[in-house]
Design an enzyme around this catalytic site. Structure first.
Site, PDB file in Angstrom:
ATOM      1  N   ASP A  62       0.814  -1.216   0.000  1.00 37.47           N
ATOM      2  CA  ASP A  62       0.000   0.000   0.000  1.00 37.47           C
ATOM      3  C   ASP A  62       0.849   1.268   0.000  1.00 37.47           C
ATOM      4  O   ASP A  62       2.067   1.230   0.225  1.00 37.47           O
ATOM      5  CB  ASP A  62      -0.961   0.010   1.205  1.00 37.47           C
ATOM      6  N   ASN A 128      -7.877  -3.428  14.090  1.00 38.82           N
ATOM      7  CA  ASN A 128      -9.246  -3.757  13.677  1.00 38.82           C
ATOM      8  C   ASN A 128      -9.268  -4.934  12.698  1.00 38.82           C
ATOM      9  O   ASN A 128     -10.287  -5.196  12.065  1.00 38.82           O
ATOM     10  CB  ASN A 128      -9.926  -2.529  13.057  1.00 38.82           C
ATOM     11  N   HIS A 130      -7.395  -5.281   9.948  1.00 38.56           N
ATOM     12  CA  HIS A 130      -7.101  -5.020   8.529  1.00 38.56           C
ATOM     13  C   HIS A 130      -5.792  -5.679   8.113  1.00 38.56           C
ATOM     14  O   HIS A 130      -4.893  -5.891   8.927  1.00 38.56           O
ATOM     15  CB  HIS A 130      -7.133  -3.518   8.188  1.00 38.56           C
ATOM     16  N   GLU A 135      -9.774  -2.406   5.104  1.00 37.71           N
ATOM     17  CA  GLU A 135     -10.435  -2.170   6.382  1.00 37.71           C
ATOM     18  C   GLU A 135     -11.655  -3.080   6.527  1.00 37.71           C
ATOM     19  O   GLU A 135     -12.102  -3.688   5.540  1.00 37.71           O
ATOM     20  CB  GLU A 135     -10.872  -0.696   6.444  1.00 37.71           C
TER      21      GLU A 135
HETATM   22  C1  F6R Z   1       1.209  -1.532   6.109  1.00 41.11           C
HETATM   23  C2  F6R Z   1       0.109  -2.460   6.254  1.00 41.11           C
HETATM   24  C3  F6R Z   1      -0.758  -2.467   7.480  1.00 41.11           C
HETATM   25  C4  F6R Z   1       0.038  -2.739   8.746  1.00 41.11           C
HETATM   26  C5  F6R Z   1      -0.871  -2.688   9.971  1.00 41.11           C
HETATM   27  C6  F6R Z   1      -0.103  -2.871  11.251  1.00 41.11           C
HETATM   28  O1  F6R Z   1       1.838  -1.715   4.856  1.00 41.11           O
HETATM   29  O2  F6R Z   1      -0.126  -3.200   5.377  1.00 41.11           O
HETATM   30  O3  F6R Z   1      -1.751  -3.447   7.333  1.00 41.11           O
HETATM   31  O4  F6R Z   1       0.645  -4.002   8.660  1.00 41.11           O
HETATM   32  O5  F6R Z   1      -1.524  -1.455  10.002  1.00 41.11           O
HETATM   33  O6  F6R Z   1       0.728  -1.774  11.455  1.00 41.11           O
HETATM   34  P1  F6R Z   1       1.874  -1.790  12.565  1.00 41.11           P
HETATM   35  O7  F6R Z   1       2.848  -2.817  12.142  1.00 41.11           O
HETATM   36  O8  F6R Z   1       2.474  -0.405  12.521  1.00 41.11           O
HETATM   37  O9  F6R Z   1       1.206  -2.104  13.850  1.00 41.11           O
END
Ligand code: F6R
Length: 234
Positions: A62, A128, A130, A135
């Site tokens: 992303d 959540n 994702h 989401e």
């Molecule tokens: C980022 C991504 C997100 C993160 C998730 C957890 O490229 O794909 O799904 O893996 O938001 O974020 P952290 O690791 O910062 O807790």
């Protein structure tokens, strides 16, 4: 699902490192990469290793909509700072946050993904549930899409920005179907903040309300947890 619990985050990252090394040895050509806090210890280990990615391709999950590649909080910059400056890949792809023509960017990224099928995808998980920026409520059949970030994701990501109102509200993300197409998936989750999402992903129903639950249907997925993230599992 193959679920492994480790004493520490470092040990979990070492396991992920070994899977990447084994994939390289077996001729893997395309690695799917994530950003955020979770993969940082893995990227540190890769950066300090002798592994050679110069004949492989990376594709990222992303990128924030509206952020240029040289913006300090862009995922382009994150990858450069944490991995690519130490371990260059032959080609590295991320969505282009400055392409505001949504359909053309979606088509461009879907083409990249179909030309470079992912051998091993690294994932984190949001509080959540994702994965990527898919989401709750995301369509399981979606490929690349522009997503509206939820308030909880904006709050969680605020720590990388000066204030919540600087966090972009949209992002381009590989869709769930793009992620599920990877041959192998490794999801890492650390800390008590992730414990509920981890439990719902593994023990809850497969539901679009908890996007990561779809991984129950993938034939080759490994979940790497520290003790805190595993604390709500039966
Ligand atoms: C980022 C991504 C997100 C993160 C998730 C957890 O490229 O794909 O799904 O893996 O938001 O974020 P952290 O690791 O910062 O807790």
């Amino acid at each position: 699902m193959n679920i492994k619990q480790f004493e520490t985050e470092e040990l979990a990252a070492s396991y992920a490192f070994d899977r990447i090394a084994a994939n390289l040895d077996n001729g893997a050509k395309v690695f799917g990469l994530a950003t955020g806090s979770t993969p940082l210890s893995l990227y540190r280990k890769l950066s300090q290793s002798s592994l050679d990615f110069s004949r492989t391709t990376s594709v990222n999950l992303d990128e924030y909509y509206g952020l240029a590649a040289n913006h300090p909080q862009s995922y382009h910059q994150y990858m450069e700072q944490n991995l690519f400056q130490y371990k260059p890949f032959e080609n590295s792809y991320l969505p282009n946050g400055t392409n505001l023509e949504v359909n053309s960017e979606i088509q461009r990224y879907n083409r990249i993904l179909s030309e470079h099928p992912i051998d091993l995808q690294i994932l984190g998980i949001g509080r959540n549930g994702h994965i990527g920026f898919n989401e709750p409520g995301s369509d399981f059949t979606a490929h690349t899409q522009l997503v509206n970030l939820t308030e909880s994701t904006i709050q969680a990501n605020q720590r990388f920005f000066e204030s919540a109102d600087q966090v972009p509200t949209k992002a381009y993300s590989m869709g769930i179907a793009s992620i599920m197409a990877a041959k192998e998936i490794i999801l890492l989750a650390f800390g008590t903040d992730k414990a509920q999402a981890v439990r719902d992903m593994i023990q809850g129903p497969v539901s679009e309300d908890l996007p990561a639950s779809i991984l129950q249907k993938h034939p080759n997925v490994t979940i790497l947890l520290d003790k805190a993230a595993a604390s709500l599992l039966n």
